[in-house]
Structure formats: C-alpha cells, structure tokens
Design a protein around this motif. Structure first.
Motif, mmCIF file in Angstrom:
data_model
loop_
_atom_site.group_PDB
_atom_site.id
_atom_site.type_symbol
_atom_site.label_atom_id
_atom_site.label_comp_id
_atom_site.label_asym_id
_atom_site.label_seq_id
_atom_site.Cartn_x
_atom_site.Cartn_y
_atom_site.Cartn_z
ATOM 1 N N PHE A 20 -0.565 -7.788 9.182
ATOM 2 C CA PHE A 20 -1.462 -6.842 8.532
ATOM 3 C C PHE A 20 -1.295 -6.914 7.020
ATOM 4 C CE2 PHE A 20 -2.635 -2.687 6.827
ATOM 5 C CZ PHE A 20 -3.959 -2.675 7.233
ATOM 6 N N SER A 21 -0.062 -7.021 6.587
ATOM 7 C CA SER A 21 0.218 -7.121 5.157
ATOM 8 C C SER A 21 -0.454 -8.359 4.546
ATOM 9 C CB SER A 21 1.731 -7.172 4.957
ATOM 10 O OG SER A 21 2.031 -7.441 3.631
ATOM 11 N N VAL A 24 -4.152 -7.784 4.234
ATOM 12 C CA VAL A 24 -4.489 -6.987 3.041
ATOM 13 C C VAL A 24 -4.504 -7.894 1.818
ATOM 14 C CG1 VAL A 24 -3.821 -5.037 1.588
ATOM 15 C CG2 VAL A 24 -3.534 -4.884 4.051
ATOM 16 N N ARG A 28 -7.945 -8.216 -0.256
ATOM 17 C CA ARG A 28 -7.859 -7.149 -1.243
ATOM 18 C C ARG A 28 -8.926 -7.317 -2.326
ATOM 19 N NH1 ARG A 28 -3.869 -7.704 -5.984
ATOM 20 N NH2 ARG A 28 -4.289 -9.910 -5.992
ATOM 21 N N THR A 49 -9.982 1.464 -2.111
ATOM 22 C CA THR A 49 -9.466 0.239 -1.483
ATOM 23 C C THR A 49 -8.312 0.573 -0.543
ATOM 24 O OG1 THR A 49 -10.082 -1.034 -3.437
ATOM 25 C CG2 THR A 49 -8.531 -2.061 -1.945
ATOM 26 N N GLN A 50 -7.394 1.410 -1.016
ATOM 27 C CA GLN A 50 -6.273 1.831 -0.164
ATOM 28 C C GLN A 50 -6.772 2.557 1.085
ATOM 29 O OE1 GLN A 50 -3.629 4.232 -2.507
ATOM 30 N NE2 GLN A 50 -3.391 2.640 -4.056
ATOM 31 N N GLU A 51 -7.663 3.507 0.834
ATOM 32 C CA GLU A 51 -8.266 4.295 1.903
ATOM 33 C C GLU A 51 -8.893 3.384 2.967
ATOM 34 O OE1 GLU A 51 -7.761 7.608 0.928
ATOM 35 O OE2 GLU A 51 -8.180 7.840 3.065
ATOM 36 N N PHE A 53 -8.211 0.205 3.670
ATOM 37 C CA PHE A 53 -7.238 -0.548 4.462
ATOM 38 C C PHE A 53 -6.490 0.354 5.445
ATOM 39 C CE2 PHE A 53 -7.561 -3.956 1.186
ATOM 40 C CZ PHE A 53 -7.937 -4.956 2.074
ATOM 41 N N ILE A 54 -6.306 1.606 5.090
ATOM 42 C CA ILE A 54 -5.657 2.528 6.028
ATOM 43 C C ILE A 54 -6.566 2.767 7.235
ATOM 44 C CG2 ILE A 54 -4.991 4.960 6.304
ATOM 45 C CD1 ILE A 54 -3.710 4.596 3.436
ATOM 46 N N TYR A 57 -6.424 -0.311 9.361
ATOM 47 C CA TYR A 57 -5.201 -0.354 10.166
ATOM 48 C C TYR A 57 -5.330 0.532 11.411
ATOM 49 C CZ TYR A 57 -0.293 0.006 11.451
ATOM 50 O OH TYR A 57 0.893 -0.043 12.136
ATOM 51 N N GLN A 58 -5.933 1.701 11.196
ATOM 52 C CA GLN A 58 -6.020 2.657 12.304
ATOM 53 C C GLN A 58 -7.034 2.260 13.371
ATOM 54 O OE1 GLN A 58 -6.772 6.039 9.853
ATOM 55 N NE2 GLN A 58 -4.635 6.709 9.862
ATOM 56 N N VAL B 67 -0.464 0.451 0.132
ATOM 57 C CA VAL B 67 -1.054 0.681 1.455
ATOM 58 C C VAL B 67 0.048 0.754 2.512
ATOM 59 C CG1 VAL B 67 -2.440 -0.396 3.268
ATOM 60 C CG2 VAL B 67 -3.304 -0.328 0.946
ATOM 61 N N LEU B 68 0.990 -0.211 2.458
ATOM 62 C CA LEU B 68 2.061 -0.224 3.461
ATOM 63 C C LEU B 68 2.930 1.024 3.347
ATOM 64 C CD1 LEU B 68 3.103 -3.978 3.482
ATOM 65 C CD2 LEU B 68 1.672 -2.756 5.108
ATOM 66 N N ARG B 70 1.982 3.961 2.227
ATOM 67 C CA ARG B 70 1.251 5.124 2.755
ATOM 68 C C ARG B 70 1.250 5.112 4.271
ATOM 69 N NH1 ARG B 70 -4.367 5.999 -0.349
ATOM 70 N NH2 ARG B 70 -4.604 7.526 1.330
ATOM 71 N N LEU B 71 1.120 3.911 4.867
ATOM 72 C CA LEU B 71 1.133 3.823 6.330
ATOM 73 C C LEU B 71 2.496 4.224 6.873
ATOM 74 C CD1 LEU B 71 -0.867 0.536 6.958
ATOM 75 C CD2 LEU B 71 -1.533 2.844 7.623
#
Ligand SMILES: [Zn+2]
Lengths: 178, 167
Positions: A20-21, A24, A28, A49-51, A53-54, A57-58, B67-68, B70-71
């Motif tokens: 996953f990393s 990103v 990105r 952007t952060q939002e 990727f979160i 992930y979910q 991001v990591l 925050r996760l």
C-alpha cells in the motif's frame, strides 16, 4: 497501467502494508495534481490527497478488478475534492488564492503564461476544472470521465466543451490586457 | 465551405469521441477549412497550457509518511475502542452471571460456600491478631510482589496487542 502496477494493487488489496505504501508513492503525483487542479490551493490539495488515500485504503478490498484502479482512484480523488470545496464554501466566503507550489522547469519557464493559466483556471467552476484536469492531464475518455463524475457521457462532452471555451476566452482576454 | 462544424463537435473531435463517420467527415472539413482548423488549434493550445501548468506542479514530499501515520493512529484508536468494548461486555456477562447464580438453586450452594469462605477468612484474621507483627508484614510484602508481577504481565500483553494492531 502496467503489469507490475496490477500486481502491486493485488498485493495491497490483500492487506500488505508495504504494498500500500508503494502504491501511495506511485500514485501520489496523480492524486495531488488532480485535486490541486480542482482546489487551486496547496494546503487543501495536500489534505485532500491524504484524505483520498485513506479512503482508498479503507475501500480497496471492494475493488473488483485491479485494472480499473486509475479510474476508481480518480473518482475517489475528484469526489473528495468536490466535497471539500462544498464544505469550505459553507465555512468561508472567499476562496484562497494560491500561486505557490510550482517548480520552474526549462520547458515551462514563462511565468506570465503560468500566471495567466492560473488565473483563468481560478475563474472556472470546480466541476469545469475537474473535467479539464481529467481530460488534459490524465487523458481519460468520455466513458471513463462519465463514470468518474457520475454524469451522462453527453454531459461530459458539453461540460468539457464549455470549460475549454471559457478557458480560451479568459486566456485571450488576459493576453489582450497585457 | 458553406457550413462550419459546431465547436462542440470540434471539441469532441480532438478527443476522438465522435462516431467513425463523423470523425472522417470532420477530418475532411478541417483539411479544407482554415477557420475550423484554428478553432481546433485554440482548444489544443488551452489543453497543453493546462497540462504544462499541472505537470510543473511541485508535489510535497512525505505524503506517504503522513498517510501511513494517520492510518496507524486510526487503527490504534480502533484497537483501544475494541478493548473497551470487550471490557464492558465482560463486565455485563459477569454481572448477569452473578445475578443468575444468586437467584438459581446453585445460588444457595454458593451462599453456603461463601459463608464457609467468610468463616475461614475470619479465622485467618483471628490468627493474624495472635501472630506477631513480623509475620503480618511478611505476608503483606509477599502479596505486594505477586500483585506487581501480574501488573507487569498485563502491561506487556497490552503492549504486544498494540504492536500487532499497527497495520
Ligand atoms: Zn469550417
């Protein structure tokens, strides 16, 4: 998208955090440039952007085919950005002007043109900016854009036409003034 | 050329989004019509200036790390919530278990056992008053050490659970 990206997405879908990393890292720029094109502000673009990727992930496990990942990712990014615009319109009246966040590159040295394009983009609606970014930056076709924006193909076509016409008008006005 | 091609169609032509016959007809018209060709070129110029702008965009580094992080934080708080829920459920089960025991026929037996234990405890207390202070201090210290060991154990267990929870 190439074979190794598909493998990477599969690995990330199975819950491997290193994959996953890496995902990103690979996407990105894709996400950041998309949302910046819509938001026109570096700080907001970073948050969104952060939002994005979160959210990715979910909900990655719900993705049926890894091949559709770019479209799916673009949809998540565009939706998150447009929601953000809606939310911040409610909380503050004037949008932030952001002319920072660019590196000077040889092929794009002319600062005046850059500022003109910036100003022109700032005057488009977020929906028009979204359609321009999806087409001109990522080269999505109308079918894909319709899925990303959740509108009919005919709407994509006319919205893109209107956005281009408006941008052309704004750019020629600015050049006329200068 | 009597008729020009509508600009919306030219815009779709650039994107290759017309049906094949329309694509072909537009291409033929553009070969002969400078006016429509300049419209196409103006749209293409708009597209390339937007592309150049967004391509030259500086993308901040460290987005991955944030991001990591925050996760990780999210999974940590989920873990804490989970532990709290387990604790509450355990308390509820224990409480209802006690109630059931007290009401049921087994409850009578439990009460007898409880009285027995109370009597034993009473005896122990009586003994302690007979015993010397040194003994009481000794037993107290022993209890204290046992309590400490179990607390350290619980802390380590929680710590390892949290480590596992990180992604
Ligand atoms: Zn013509």
């Amino acid at each position: 998208m190439n074979e190794s990206d598909v493998a990477l997405i599969r690995a990330a879908m199975s819950g491997r955090s290193e994959s996953f990393s890496t995902l990103v890292t690979h996407y990105r720029n894709f996400v950041y440039r998309t949302v910046y094109g819509i938001l026109r502000n570096a700080a907001d673009a970073e948050d969104v952007t952060q939002e994005t990727f979160i959210k990715v992930y979910q909900s990655l496990k719900g993705l049926r085919q890894p091949e559709t990942f770019p479209t799916w990712l673009a949809r998540t990014a565009v939706r998150t950005a447009l929601n953000w615009v809606e939310k911040s319109n409610r909380s503050r009246a004037a949008p932030l002007e952001g002319n920072i966040g660019y590196v000077q590159r040889d092929e794009y040295r002319s600062t005046q043109i850059r500022i003109d394009v910036e100003n022109a983009l700032n005057q488009l609606s977020p929906e028009h900016r979204a359609v321009i970014v999806l087409r001109e930056l990522h080269g999505f076709n109308y079918e894909e854009m319709a899925r990303i924006l959740e509108v009919p193909v005919g709407t994509v076509r006319s919205r893109l036409f209107n956005a281009r016409t408006k941008l052309r008008q704004l750019l020629s006005d600015e050049r006329g003034d200068a | 050329m009597q008729y020009h091609i509508p600009q919306e169609r030219l815009s779709a032509y650039i994107d290759g989004e017309l049906v094949p016959e329309e694509m072909e007809a537009t291409r033929r018209h553009l070969n002969q019509c400078q006016e429509c060709m300049s419209v196409v070129e103006s749209y293409q110029a708009v597209g390339s200036s937007v592309r150049a702008l967004l391509d030259s965009l500086y993308v901040p580094e460290g987005i991955e790390a944030t991001v990591l992080q925050r996760l990780e934080m999210m999974s940590g708080s989920r873990q804490t919530r989970h532990l709290f829920e387990v604790y509450l459920a355990g308390m509820a089960v224990a409480f209802f278990g006690m109630m059931l025991l007290i009401i049921s026929p087994i409850g009578r037996f439990v009460r007898v056992v409880f009285r027995l234990l109370a009597a034993m405890l009473h005896g122990l207390l009586m003994m302690s008053s007979v015993l010397q202070l040194v003994w009481i201090v000794g037993v107290g210290a022993f209890m204290f050490v046992v309590l400490g060991i179990s607390l350290v154990g619980i802390r380590r267990m929680l710590h390892s659970i949290q480590k596992e929870a990180v992604l």
